[in-house]
Design a protein around this motif. Structure first.
Motif, PDB file in Angstrom:
ATOM      1  N   TYR A 328      10.222  -0.977  -4.949  1.00 37.03           N
ATOM      2  CA  TYR A 328      10.294  -0.151  -3.750  1.00 37.03           C
ATOM      3  C   TYR A 328       9.013   0.641  -3.540  1.00 37.03           C
ATOM      4  O   TYR A 328       8.495   0.719  -2.405  1.00 37.03           O
ATOM      5  CB  TYR A 328      11.487   0.809  -3.843  1.00 37.03           C
ATOM      6  CG  TYR A 328      11.609   1.740  -2.664  1.00 37.03           C
ATOM      7  CD1 TYR A 328      12.022   1.263  -1.418  1.00 37.03           C
ATOM      8  CD2 TYR A 328      11.295   3.097  -2.783  1.00 37.03           C
ATOM      9  CE1 TYR A 328      12.117   2.111  -0.323  1.00 37.03           C
ATOM     10  CE2 TYR A 328      11.408   3.952  -1.705  1.00 37.03           C
ATOM     11  CZ  TYR A 328      11.812   3.455  -0.472  1.00 37.03           C
ATOM     12  OH  TYR A 328      11.892   4.297   0.605  1.00 37.03           O
ATOM     13  N   ASP A 329       8.450   1.207  -4.614  1.00 36.24           N
ATOM     14  CA  ASP A 329       7.188   1.942  -4.494  1.00 36.24           C
ATOM     15  C   ASP A 329       6.084   1.036  -3.952  1.00 36.24           C
ATOM     16  O   ASP A 329       5.249   1.463  -3.153  1.00 36.24           O
ATOM     17  CB  ASP A 329       6.757   2.498  -5.859  1.00 36.24           C
ATOM     18  CG  ASP A 329       7.623   3.664  -6.305  1.00 36.24           C
ATOM     19  OD1 ASP A 329       8.187   4.340  -5.428  1.00 36.24           O
ATOM     20  OD2 ASP A 329       7.740   3.891  -7.519  1.00 36.24           O
ATOM     21  N   ALA A 330       6.078  -0.225  -4.410  1.00 36.02           N
ATOM     22  CA  ALA A 330       5.073  -1.186  -3.941  1.00 36.02           C
ATOM     23  C   ALA A 330       5.197  -1.422  -2.440  1.00 36.02           C
ATOM     24  O   ALA A 330       4.201  -1.478  -1.716  1.00 36.02           O
ATOM     25  CB  ALA A 330       5.216  -2.505  -4.694  1.00 36.02           C
ATOM     26  N   ALA A 331       6.443  -1.532  -1.949  1.00 30.54           N
ATOM     27  CA  ALA A 331       6.665  -1.755  -0.517  1.00 30.54           C
ATOM     28  C   ALA A 331       6.180  -0.566   0.308  1.00 30.54           C
ATOM     29  O   ALA A 331       5.555  -0.737   1.360  1.00 30.54           O
ATOM     30  CB  ALA A 331       8.148  -2.014  -0.245  1.00 30.54           C
ATOM     31  N   VAL A 332       6.449   0.653  -0.182  1.00 22.77           N
ATOM     32  CA  VAL A 332       6.007   1.843   0.541  1.00 22.77           C
ATOM     33  C   VAL A 332       4.477   1.924   0.539  1.00 22.77           C
ATOM     34  O   VAL A 332       3.862   2.281   1.548  1.00 22.77           O
ATOM     35  CB  VAL A 332       6.610   3.118  -0.085  1.00 22.77           C
ATOM     36  CG1 VAL A 332       6.112   4.360   0.657  1.00 22.77           C
ATOM     37  CG2 VAL A 332       8.138   3.069  -0.032  1.00 22.77           C
ATOM     38  N   MET A 333       3.860   1.554  -0.587  1.00 26.15           N
ATOM     39  CA  MET A 333       2.393   1.559  -0.645  1.00 26.15           C
ATOM     40  C   MET A 333       1.791   0.507   0.283  1.00 26.15           C
ATOM     41  O   MET A 333       0.705   0.704   0.837  1.00 26.15           O
ATOM     42  CB  MET A 333       1.922   1.363  -2.084  1.00 26.15           C
ATOM     43  CG  MET A 333       2.004   2.628  -2.918  1.00 26.15           C
ATOM     44  SD  MET A 333       1.227   2.477  -4.547  1.00 26.15           S
ATOM     45  CE  MET A 333       2.597   1.851  -5.493  1.00 26.15           C
ATOM     46  N   VAL A 334       2.480  -0.598   0.473  1.00 21.70           N
ATOM     47  CA  VAL A 334       2.012  -1.599   1.440  1.00 21.70           C
ATOM     48  C   VAL A 334       2.012  -1.014   2.846  1.00 21.70           C
ATOM     49  O   VAL A 334       1.104  -1.259   3.637  1.00 21.70           O
ATOM     50  CB  VAL A 334       2.884  -2.878   1.375  1.00 21.70           C
ATOM     51  CG1 VAL A 334       2.606  -3.788   2.573  1.00 21.70           C
ATOM     52  CG2 VAL A 334       2.615  -3.638   0.080  1.00 21.70           C
ATOM     53  N   ALA A 335       3.036  -0.203   3.150  1.00 19.15           N
ATOM     54  CA  ALA A 335       3.069   0.466   4.460  1.00 19.15           C
ATOM     55  C   ALA A 335       1.855   1.363   4.627  1.00 19.15           C
ATOM     56  O   ALA A 335       1.222   1.387   5.692  1.00 19.15           O
ATOM     57  CB  ALA A 335       4.348   1.288   4.600  1.00 19.15           C
ATOM     58  N   GLY A 336       1.511   2.108   3.580  1.00 14.22           N
ATOM     59  CA  GLY A 336       0.322   2.947   3.629  1.00 14.22           C
ATOM     60  C   GLY A 336      -0.946   2.127   3.733  1.00 14.22           C
ATOM     61  O   GLY A 336      -1.872   2.479   4.472  1.00 14.22           O
ATOM     62  N   PHE A 337      -0.997   1.023   3.008  1.00 14.67           N
ATOM     63  CA  PHE A 337      -2.152   0.132   3.011  1.00 14.67           C
ATOM     64  C   PHE A 337      -2.423  -0.400   4.422  1.00 14.67           C
ATOM     65  O   PHE A 337      -3.565  -0.419   4.888  1.00 14.67           O
ATOM     66  CB  PHE A 337      -1.874  -1.027   2.054  1.00 14.67           C
ATOM     67  CG  PHE A 337      -3.017  -1.982   1.868  1.00 14.67           C
ATOM     68  CD1 PHE A 337      -4.120  -1.626   1.112  1.00 14.67           C
ATOM     69  CD2 PHE A 337      -2.969  -3.253   2.418  1.00 14.67           C
ATOM     70  CE1 PHE A 337      -5.171  -2.516   0.912  1.00 14.67           C
ATOM     71  CE2 PHE A 337      -4.007  -4.151   2.230  1.00 14.67           C
ATOM     72  CZ  PHE A 337      -5.117  -3.785   1.480  1.00 14.67           C
ATOM     73  N   LEU A 338      -1.356  -0.810   5.106  1.00 16.39           N
ATOM     74  CA  LEU A 338      -1.502  -1.300   6.480  1.00 16.39           C
ATOM     75  C   LEU A 338      -1.951  -0.178   7.410  1.00 16.39           C
ATOM     76  O   LEU A 338      -2.712  -0.414   8.354  1.00 16.39           O
ATOM     77  CB  LEU A 338      -0.176  -1.887   6.975  1.00 16.39           C
ATOM     78  CG  LEU A 338       0.345  -3.121   6.232  1.00 16.39           C
ATOM     79  CD1 LEU A 338       1.700  -3.534   6.779  1.00 16.39           C
ATOM     80  CD2 LEU A 338      -0.633  -4.274   6.325  1.00 16.39           C
ATOM     81  N   GLY A 339      -1.487   1.036   7.133  1.00 16.99           N
ATOM     82  CA  GLY A 339      -1.845   2.162   7.980  1.00 16.99           C
ATOM     83  C   GLY A 339      -3.307   2.523   7.894  1.00 16.99           C
ATOM     84  O   GLY A 339      -4.003   2.552   8.913  1.00 16.99           O
ATOM     85  N   HIS A 340      -3.832   2.774   6.683  1.00 21.14           N
ATOM     86  CA  HIS A 340      -5.240   3.177   6.604  1.00 21.14           C
ATOM     87  C   HIS A 340      -6.180   1.980   6.527  1.00 21.14           C
ATOM     88  O   HIS A 340      -7.376   2.123   6.748  1.00 21.14           O
ATOM     89  CB  HIS A 340      -5.480   4.160   5.454  1.00 21.14           C
ATOM     90  CG  HIS A 340      -5.416   3.580   4.078  1.00 21.14           C
ATOM     91  ND1 HIS A 340      -6.357   2.710   3.581  1.00 21.14           N
ATOM     92  CD2 HIS A 340      -4.524   3.767   3.075  1.00 21.14           C
ATOM     93  CE1 HIS A 340      -6.052   2.388   2.330  1.00 21.14           C
ATOM     94  NE2 HIS A 340      -4.944   3.003   2.002  1.00 21.14           N
ATOM     95  N   GLY A 341      -5.641   0.787   6.240  1.00 23.06           N
ATOM     96  CA  GLY A 341      -6.483  -0.407   6.267  1.00 23.06           C
ATOM     97  C   GLY A 341      -6.868  -0.817   7.670  1.00 23.06           C
ATOM     98  O   GLY A 341      -7.885  -1.486   7.883  1.00 23.06           O
ATOM     99  N   LEU A 342      -6.046  -0.421   8.647  1.00 27.07           N
ATOM    100  CA  LEU A 342      -6.346  -0.699  10.054  1.00 27.07           C
ATOM    101  C   LEU A 342      -6.660   0.563  10.841  1.00 27.07           C
ATOM    102  O   LEU A 342      -7.107   0.470  11.980  1.00 27.07           O
ATOM    103  CB  LEU A 342      -5.153  -1.407  10.722  1.00 27.07           C
ATOM    104  CG  LEU A 342      -4.880  -2.843  10.287  1.00 27.07           C
ATOM    105  CD1 LEU A 342      -3.577  -3.340  10.894  1.00 27.07           C
ATOM    106  CD2 LEU A 342      -6.019  -3.771  10.684  1.00 27.07           C
ATOM    107  N   GLY A 343      -6.412   1.727  10.257  1.00 24.90           N
ATOM    108  CA  GLY A 343      -6.599   2.948  11.040  1.00 24.90           C
ATOM    109  C   GLY A 343      -7.175   4.098  10.258  1.00 24.90           C
ATOM    110  O   GLY A 343      -8.380   4.234  10.133  1.00 24.90           O
ATOM    111  N   ALA A 344      -6.306   4.922   9.672  1.00 27.72           N
ATOM    112  CA  ALA A 344      -6.778   6.113   8.975  1.00 27.72           C
ATOM    113  C   ALA A 344      -5.678   6.601   8.045  1.00 27.72           C
ATOM    114  O   ALA A 344      -4.524   6.178   8.145  1.00 27.72           O
ATOM    115  CB  ALA A 344      -7.146   7.205   9.979  1.00 27.72           C
ATOM    116  N   THR A 345      -6.018   7.494   7.140  1.00 26.36           N
ATOM    117  CA  THR A 345      -5.053   8.013   6.179  1.00 26.36           C
ATOM    118  C   THR A 345      -3.846   8.684   6.859  1.00 26.36           C
ATOM    119  O   THR A 345      -2.714   8.489   6.411  1.00 26.36           O
ATOM    120  CB  THR A 345      -5.735   8.990   5.203  1.00 26.36           C
ATOM    121  OG1 THR A 345      -6.808   8.306   4.553  1.00 26.36           O
ATOM    122  CG2 THR A 345      -4.756   9.474   4.151  1.00 26.36           C
ATOM    123  N   PRO A 346      -4.028   9.475   7.933  1.00 29.61           N
ATOM    124  CA  PRO A 346      -2.842  10.014   8.621  1.00 29.61           C
ATOM    125  C   PRO A 346      -1.902   8.922   9.118  1.00 29.61           C
ATOM    126  O   PRO A 346      -0.684   9.087   9.113  1.00 29.61           O
ATOM    127  CB  PRO A 346      -3.447  10.808   9.788  1.00 29.61           C
ATOM    128  CG  PRO A 346      -4.804  11.200   9.305  1.00 29.61           C
ATOM    129  CD  PRO A 346      -5.279  10.036   8.498  1.00 29.61           C
TER     130      PRO A 346
END
Length: 393
Positions: A328-346
């Motif tokens: 589950y932690d890995a899945a949530v980190m993937v969500a973050g990865f997609l967020g700042h990988g295409l945009g920004a940390t916020p």
């Protein structure tokens, strides 16, 4: 033609930032995808300026000479947040996530430059639509765009800003559905183990003496760092902008201060200075872009952004998720990865917040993703971007 001097331009940048803040709160779409307030305000001005020019009414010329000071200040505050104590808390998963971000930066530049050649446009435009604007976001797009324009490539800032804005929206759109797929496919649930949380001991109110100490430290790093950048460029022939030297000087200064005088660096005040600097810097960068210059590049740019989004989704689902343990932690980190990988940390934080609000908490993800997204990502990203720029300049 209307010429606006540097002081009036500064006032206008602050006013547009406040306008953007108001609109982000009021417009659900802007709030949902975490579009930065200065981007909203600055882009509105850029659109109005474009309409006024293309219709032959008037051309507005801005004096943005103060922009570079705010830019260097922002990157310096990022460096001062790079405490190695944080890295230790993340452990093995932080290293894996960090290395994945470095690989992503490399591939984003490969994708951007390759498609730029296919579309028969300047490969440096591909760099701007690569790691610069994807992992780097609007701040990096404005900063590196200026560097590329100084090399004689016009409209680099405009291309970068457009790509960063598209990336922000894409990152917000794909994060939730991807994690929903992973959670359902693997029947994931939050873990019950506890992880020590890092608590920065700087909750005391902002005080004049402490605040001036932070200003002293920031300006010291800026002064030394810009000379470091100039020296490196003269020594190697590689373009190393002053803000990069300032950021790495700040990293060194932060970790020296942690040993010599713990508690001297007050991140509450550092972040306040950084947020203000970023807001003014981005507002100036957006309001001065010339949208009419990229009309012919709209289709190639859109094609590159789609390719970037497809790659990061496939990499996140089929590679990173597995490397991080398929939990589950890995899945949530993937969500973050997609967020700042295409945009920004916020954007990453917004993606993860939406996931945990629905499925349950992930303390590990909320420790690792901000640490990497806020500053560690630049350890790989900056050398990759700078090398690519120098290869194709």
């Amino acid at each position: 033609m209307i010429e606006i001097n540097q002081i009036a331009t500064l006032f206008l940048a602050v006013a547009l930032y406040l306008l953007g803040t108001y609109l982000v709160k009021k417009v659900n779409f802007l709030n949902r995808f975490c579009i930065p307030a200065p981007v909203v305000g600055g882009l509105i001005f850029a659109i109005v300026a474009t309409i006024l020019k293309t219709t032959g009414i008037v051309e507005i010329v801005l004096d943005t000479s103060l922009q570079s000071i705010f830019m260097v200040t922002f990157f310096t505050t990022i460096g001062l947040g790079a405490s190695f104590k944080l890295v230790k808390l993340g452990g093995k998963l932080l290293i894996i996530y960090w290395l994945a971000c470095g690989f992503l930066a490399l591939m984003q530049n490969v994708i951007g430059v390759s498609l730029a050649k296919i579309f028969d446009i300047n490969p440096l435009f591909g760099v701007m639509a690569g790691a610069v604007s994807m992992e780097g976001g609007h701040g990096a797009a404005a900063a590196y765009g200026q560097t590329i324009e100084e090399l004689g490539v016009s409209s680099a800032v405009t291309i970068g800003m457009a790509a960063a804005t598209c990336g922000l929206v894409a990152g917000g759109l794909v994060g939730g559905p991807v994690v929903q797929y992973l959670v359902n496919k693997f029947n994931l649930k939050p873990s019950t183990d506890e992880m020590e949380e890092y608590i920065d001991n700087d909750e005391k109110p902002v005080e004049e003496k402490s605040f001036m100490h932070q200003v002293f430290l920031i300006t010291l790093c800026m002064a030394v760092g810009t000379y470091v950048g100039d020296f490196f460029t003269s020594l190697t022939g590689f373009v190393l902008p002053g803000y990069v030297g300032a950021m790495f000087t700040a990293v060194v200064a932060r970790n020296i201060m942690d040993r010599v005088k713990p508690g001297f660096v007050n991140m509450k005040e550092i972040n306040l200075i950084g947020d203000v600097s970023l807001g003014v810097f981005l507002s100036m960068a957006l309001m001065s872009i010339k949208l009419w210059e990229i009309a012919d590049l709209a289709l190639p740019l859109f094609g590159i952004i789609i390719a970037q989004a497809l790659f990061i989704v496939l990499f996140g689902v089929f590679v990173l998720f597995r490397l991080l343990g398929k939990g589950y932690d890995a899945a949530v980190m993937v969500a973050g990865f997609l967020g700042h990988g295409l945009g920004a940390t916020p954007n990453a934080m917004a993606n993860m917040s939406a996931v945990v609000n629905k499925f349950g908490p992930s303390r590990r993800a909320f420790l690792i993703v901000p640490i990497v997204g806020a500053f560690l990502i630049d350890v790989f990203g900056m050398p990759i971007i700078i090398t690519t720029i120098n290869l194709f300049k």
